[in-house]
Each structure stands twice: as structure tokens, then as C-alpha cells.
Design a protein around this motif. Structure first.
Motif, short mmCIF file in Angstrom:
data_model
loop_
_atom_site.label_atom_id
_atom_site.label_comp_id
_atom_site.label_asym_id
_atom_site.label_seq_id
_atom_site.Cartn_x
_atom_site.Cartn_y
_atom_site.Cartn_z
N LEU A 134 4.25 13.16 2.54
CA LEU A 134 2.87 12.67 2.38
C LEU A 134 2.71 11.37 3.17
CD1 LEU A 134 2.51 13.29 -1.46
CD2 LEU A 134 1.13 14.39 0.30
N LYS A 135 1.51 11.15 3.68
CA LYS A 135 1.29 9.93 4.46
C LYS A 135 0.70 8.86 3.54
CE LYS A 135 -0.08 8.64 9.04
NZ LYS A 135 -0.63 9.02 10.31
N THR A 136 1.25 7.65 3.61
CA THR A 136 0.73 6.57 2.77
C THR A 136 0.01 5.53 3.64
OG1 THR A 136 2.95 5.65 2.81
CG2 THR A 136 2.30 6.80 0.81
N LEU A 137 -0.86 4.75 2.98
CA LEU A 137 -1.76 3.86 3.72
C LEU A 137 -1.03 2.79 4.53
CD1 LEU A 137 -4.82 3.64 4.09
CD2 LEU A 137 -4.88 2.02 2.21
N ASN A 138 0.16 2.39 4.09
CA ASN A 138 0.91 1.36 4.82
C ASN A 138 1.37 1.83 6.20
OD1 ASN A 138 2.66 3.09 3.19
ND2 ASN A 138 4.33 1.87 4.01
N GLN A 139 1.27 3.14 6.47
CA GLN A 139 1.72 3.65 7.77
C GLN A 139 0.65 3.54 8.87
OE1 GLN A 139 3.26 7.67 7.13
NE2 GLN A 139 4.15 7.00 5.21
N TYR A 140 -0.51 3.00 8.53
CA TYR A 140 -1.59 2.88 9.51
C TYR A 140 -1.69 1.43 10.02
CZ TYR A 140 -3.28 7.41 7.80
OH TYR A 140 -3.40 8.74 7.45
N SER A 141 -2.44 1.27 11.13
CA SER A 141 -2.69 -0.09 11.63
C SER A 141 -3.73 -0.76 10.72
CB SER A 141 -3.24 -0.02 13.06
OG SER A 141 -4.55 0.52 13.02
N ILE A 142 -3.86 -2.07 10.84
CA ILE A 142 -4.80 -2.80 9.96
C ILE A 142 -6.24 -2.26 10.10
CG2 ILE A 142 -5.75 -5.08 9.32
CD1 ILE A 142 -2.84 -5.02 8.61
N PRO A 143 -6.77 -2.08 11.33
CA PRO A 143 -8.14 -1.53 11.41
C PRO A 143 -8.24 -0.13 10.80
CG PRO A 143 -7.43 -2.38 13.55
CD PRO A 143 -6.25 -2.43 12.67
N GLU A 144 -7.20 0.67 10.98
CA GLU A 144 -7.22 2.03 10.39
C GLU A 144 -7.20 1.96 8.86
OE1 GLU A 144 -4.89 4.68 13.80
OE2 GLU A 144 -3.73 3.62 12.29
N ILE A 145 -6.43 1.01 8.33
CA ILE A 145 -6.36 0.83 6.87
C ILE A 145 -7.75 0.44 6.35
CG2 ILE A 145 -5.49 -0.69 5.02
CD1 ILE A 145 -2.83 -0.83 6.58
N ASN A 146 -8.36 -0.54 7.02
CA ASN A 146 -9.67 -1.02 6.56
C ASN A 146 -10.72 0.08 6.64
OD1 ASN A 146 -8.87 -3.55 5.82
ND2 ASN A 146 -9.08 -4.36 7.90
N LEU A 155 0.81 -1.22 0.00
CA LEU A 155 0.00 0.00 0.00
C LEU A 155 0.84 1.27 0.00
CD1 LEU A 155 -2.55 -1.25 2.71
CD2 LEU A 155 -2.77 -1.40 0.22
N LYS A 156 2.12 1.11 -0.38
CA LYS A 156 3.05 2.25 -0.34
C LYS A 156 2.71 3.35 -1.33
CE LYS A 156 7.09 -0.37 1.03
NZ LYS A 156 7.98 -1.26 0.32
#
Ligand SMILES: Nc1ncnc2c1ncn2[C@@H]1O[C@H](COP(=O)(O)OS(=O)(=O)O)[C@@H](OP(=O)(O)O)[C@H]1O
Length: 352
Positions: free
Chosen positions: A161-173, A107-108
């Protein structure tokens, strides 16, 4: 009138003027200190608007339940583009879903804007520099107002910039479910020629020459000179194509992002993109995204006047010297991108 009375009136007028000047200066001082306390607001008159979505409707609602008629016509076009992706994924599931699940490291390329609930998957050579600039304006909370004030190299600094891989799994979902996810695509071979021209024909791109050029020449050129092997700065398009279709190349390491397929960078068969923008209608599609995000009235995609852009005619010329065997193999490498994003087989191709 007596001179004494005139003198009193004159003094009175001077006192009033002094008082007014003092009061005016005092108000200016207050504004000055206020702006020191809120420097961001001072720098950018749009700060409040760009900062956070104010309306109650999210970009997803604006896209799927448009209120304005003009938006609903565009929504139909985007539904067709989404259907095309879904149908291609379904018809080619063996290839397109080789990977069953994604991991955070996949998700980078997904840039997140929490304030406007947007996720942008950037694809190099599809004006991603300008889109990253826009994402910096959108996420900057007033730090920038004009995307073009951001230097191109800064737009590519990953920490900006913030990318999606920097979040926890629940935050990503949660974000994948509730944010508007979009990407921009370009005719695959035009994108490839754009990458070749930029990375291998520009003298200043020495890091690409060293990293890839030397390898390509070593593998693809018989009787290469010592200088060519050392510098890697004169790769021919035929050699670049031979490198891309060589099965060793992708076995060794994934393609560089500038020529990697869109489906490998953005995983459109796993991630449901709400909007597929096209390079051919770049400004129109980009401004539509900005409109959905509620910032369209004051933030526009940067217009462009570069005359040296890679065109279809230019791409045709580059492919003239490629054998039909190599053209066929190269088409196979990028076939899913052609199908998924509804690009027809180029008329200049001689497929076997
Ligand atoms: N507004 C606008 N309109 C039309 N074309 C535009 C625009 N902005 C960027 N471009 C073209 O996008 C190409 C560069 O893409 P990227 O910024 O993604 O390149 S990179 O990945 O950062 O190297 C590059 O394409 P080529 O010139 O064909 O190489 C740019 O010309």
C-alpha cells in the motif's frame, strides 16, 4: 425424392455444421487471446468499476454536498463527530498541538488511494487488517475483487500500500486538500485490552514477547524467574498497565502502534479528517465510506463472526485488578482519545 438429391442435402447440412463449429472455436480463441492480453480484467469482473471513480463527483463532494437524502442524514452525524474533534483540539491545544508542524515521517499511517481519492489513517486493533485489505482491492486496479482472498499478513506488508509520506510536499498538500480523509476509532480501553490479549496472551506472538514482554517483566515484576525474563511470554495485564503509565516508557521510545494513542498516530489536530468511523458501528460506517467512494454497490466491508472479540464486559473484568491510582494515571494517558472521539469515562473506573 431421389437418393442423389437427399445425399446432396445431407452433405450440405454437414458442411454447415462444420462451418458453425469452426466459427464458434475461432471466436473462443479470440476471446482467449484477448483475456491473455488483459489478464487483470479476466480475473476480476468488477475491474473497471473498482479501478477508477467514474462519476464526476468526488467522495468529498458526496460527503459535503450529498444529493441522496439517506446520505444527508448520515452527513449530519459525521459533522457532529468532526466538531467534537475540533472542539477537543481547541480546548486542549497545549497537549494536542505539542508539535507545531508535521513532517513526512508523521504520515506513515496514512494510506492513499489515488483512484478513488481516499486517505485512510490506520489504527491498529480497530479492524485495520480488514480496512487494509479493502484498500488493496481499491488500489489494486482489478488484481483483487474479494478482500478476504488477501491473507492477513499480506495486508500488513508495507510495500502493498502507498502511504502519504512517500510523496513530495506539494503532492502531499494536494492530496490532503482534495481527498476524503478518514480513520476508525474504538473505545480506548477496549482497544488496549484487545492489544494486550492479542500480543501478550497468544503463544504464537513470540516477537512481541521478546521485544516488549521481557522488558515489561524485567521492569515491573519483583523476583521474576529466569525463564520469565528470557521468554517474556506471561505478562499480566497489571504489569502491562504499569509499563504504560511509567514515565520512562515514552521517554525511551514511542509506544508501539498497537497501544499508541490515536491522536499520536493520525494527528487529528493537524489533519482535518472528513470522516471519523467508529468500531461500534464498524460495518455501517465502513460501507458509508465505500458508498461515498462510488463502489458501495459491489464492495462491502467484510462481515465477521468471531465470538472471542474483546467486549465491554471483558474490559471491565481486566480493569478489576488495577488499582484506582493506576486507573487514573492510565486514563490521563488516553484522555485525549476519550474526549476527541466522544467516549465517556467507563463506569467501571474508580478515578481518584
Ligand atoms: N468486521 C468486523 N467486525 C467486528 N470486529 C472486527 C471486524 N474485523 C475485525 N474486527 C476486530 O478488530 C480487531 C483486530 O483489529 P486489527 O486488524 O486492526 O488488529 S491488528 O492491528 O492487525 O493486530 C479484533 O478485535 P478483538 O477480537 O477484540 O481483538 C477483531 O476481532
Amino acid at each position: 425424392m431421389k437418393p442423389a438429391l437427399l445425399e446432396v442435402m445431407r452433405m450440405n447440412r454437414i458442411c454447415r455444421m462444420v462451418l458453425a463449429t469452426c466459427l464458434g472455436s475461432f471466436i473462443l480463441v479470440i476471446f482467449y487471446f484477448q483475456s491473455m492480453l488483459h489478464p487483470v480484467m479476466r480475473r476480476n469482473p468488477f475491474a473497471v468499476d473498482i479501478c477508477c471513480r467514474k462519476g464526476s463527483r468526488s467522495p468529498l463532494q458526496e460527503l459535503y454536498n450529498p444529493i441522496q437524502l439517506e446520505l444527508s442524514n448520515t452527513a449530519v452525524l459525521h459533522q457532529m463527530r468532526r466538531d467534537q474533534v475540533t472542539d477537543t483540539c481547541r480546548a486542549n491545544s497545549a497537549v494536542s498541538r505539542k508539535r507545531r508542524v508535521l513532517t513526512p515521517s508523521d504520515l506513515k499511517h496514512l494510506v492513499v488511494d489515488e483512484d478513488h481519492e481516499l486517505i485512510y489513517c490506520y489504527v491498529p486493533k480497530v479492524a485495520c487488517t480488514n480496512w487494509k485489505r479493502l484498500m488493496m482491492v481499491l488500489t489494486g486496479r482489478g488484481k483483487y475483487s474479494d478482500p478476504m482472498e488477501i491473507p492477513a499478513n499480506e495486508a500488513h506488508v508495507s510495500a502493498n500500500l502507498k502511504t502519504l509520506n512517500q510523496y513530495s510536499i506539494p503532492e502531499i498538500n494536494h492530496r490532503l486538500k482534495s481527498y476524503l480523509k478518514f480513520l476508525f476509532v474504538r473505545e480506548p480501553f477496549e482497544r488496549l485490552v484487545s492489544a494486550y490479549r492479542n500480543k501478550f496472551t497468544q503463544k504464537y506472538n513470540t516477537s512481541f514477547h521478546k521485544r516488549y514482554g521481557t522488558k515489561i517483566i524485567k521492569r515491573q515484576r519483583k523476583n521474576a524467574t529466569q525463564e520469565a525474563l528470557r521468554k517474556g511470554d506471561d505478562v499480566k495485564f497489571e504489569e502491562f498497565v504499569a509499563y504504560l503509565i511509567d514515565p520512562h516508557t515514552q521517554r525511551e521510545e514511542p509506544f508501539n502502534e498497537h497501544w499508541q494513542t490515536v491522536y499520536s498516530l493520525c494527528h487529528p489536530c493537524h489533519i482535518h479528517y472528513d470522516l471519523v468511523g467508529k468500531y461500534e458501528t464498524l460495518e455501517e460506517d465502513s460501507n458509508y465510506v465505500l458508498q461515498l467512494a462510488g463502489v458501495g454497490s459491489y464492495l462491502k466491508f467484510p462481515t465477521y463472526a468471531k465470538s472471542t472479540r474483546t467486549t465491554d464486559e471483558m474490559t471491565t473484568e481486566f480493569f478489576q485488578n488495577i488499582s484506582s491510582e493506576h486507573q487514573t494515571q492510565l486514563y490521563e494517558v488516553y484522555k485525549l482519545d476519550f474526549l476527541m472521539f466522544n467516549y465517556s469515562v467507563p463506569s467501571y473506573l474508580k478515578l481518584e
